[in-house]
Design an enzyme around this catalytic site. Sequence first.
Site, PDB file in Angstrom:
ATOM      1  CD  GLU A  18     -29.265  49.533  42.404  1.00 21.00           C
ATOM      2  OE1 GLU A  18     -28.390  50.449  42.246  1.00 21.00           O
ATOM      3  OE2 GLU A  18     -29.704  49.259  43.304  1.00 21.00           O
ATOM      4  CB  THR A  19     -24.453  55.494  40.823  1.00 15.43           C
ATOM      5  OG1 THR A  19     -23.770  55.953  41.863  1.00 15.43           O
ATOM      6  CG2 THR A  19     -23.611  56.388  39.499  1.00 15.43           C
TER       7      THR A  19
END
Length: 279
Positions: free
Chosen positions: A46-47
Site C-alpha cells: 500500500e501507499t
Amino acid sequence: MTPAILRYSAFTPDPEGGNPAGVVLDARGLDAAAMQRIAADLGYSETAFLLPRADGELDVRYFSPLAEVSFCGHATIAAMVAQARDQGPGAFVLHAQAGRVPVTVDAGFTATLTSVPPRTAPIDAADLGALLATLGWRHDELDPQLPPGLAYAGAWHPVIAAATRARLADLHYDFDALAALMKARGWTTVNLVWREDAQTLHARNPFPPGGVVEDPATGAAAAALGAYLAAHDALPATRAFVIHQGHDLGRPSLLNVAVPVDVSDGVRVSGTAVEIGAG
C-alpha cells in the site's frame, strides 16, 4: 511536479522488519491515475496519499500496486508517524473512503488508530469451501473454538483460525483462484490466524487482489480480528491482545490491539514505524 515520496515500514522499529508502505504527505494536485502509478512503481502493498484540508484534518487515499482500497492500517501507521515526525506528535483525524479514523502519535512515535465502527458476519458455506480449496486447507485443520467468519473494520476480511502453528506456517495457495474469489466477494485480505493463548495471536494475510502474495503486517485485519474475537466472546479480560505477523516472511511485525466494551466505538490498533533508508 513529482511529490516527495517517503518509504516507511510499519509495526516495527527495524527497517528490515514490518510492512513497507509508501507515504506522500501532500498529494494535492495528484489525480487517482497518478496515485496508482506511484503505488505501482513503489511496489509496496500500500501507499498512503494525504490531502490536507482547510479544517486542519486530512483526507487520505490508499493504493495497492493494482487498485485503490477503502482502508489500510499499516499505511495509516506509517503515514501518521511520518506526519508526526514532520509536524510533531499529537492527535490527527483522517477521512478515508471507509470513514473517519482518528490517530494519535505519542512522543515516542507510536501511533494508535481507532477504526471505523466494525462489523462481523457469517461466511457462506460455499465461499468457505472455495476459500479452503484455494488455500489447500482442510476443515479438520481449523480451530473449532474460533469458527470461520467475516469481519470488517474499514475493509472486509475472512477470518480463518488454524488449529496449529504448523498449519499456519505451511502456506502455499493458488494465487489466481484466490484473487478471483476475493475480488468477487470484496475481501481485502484473508486473515489467517493461530491463537497461542488469549493474549497472543499469530497471523498471515494473503493479499492477491492487491497483487501481493502476503502482507507482513495488516492493521485493518488486526482491527477486524478484534471485532471478530469480541463477537465470539474470545477476548482476554483486558480486552487487549498482540498479533505477531511477518515472521514467516522474515519481516517480523508486532501489532497491539485493544477492543472497547462498546465495539461500535472502534477498535484501536497501535504500532511504531521507521523510515526505510534513514540513518
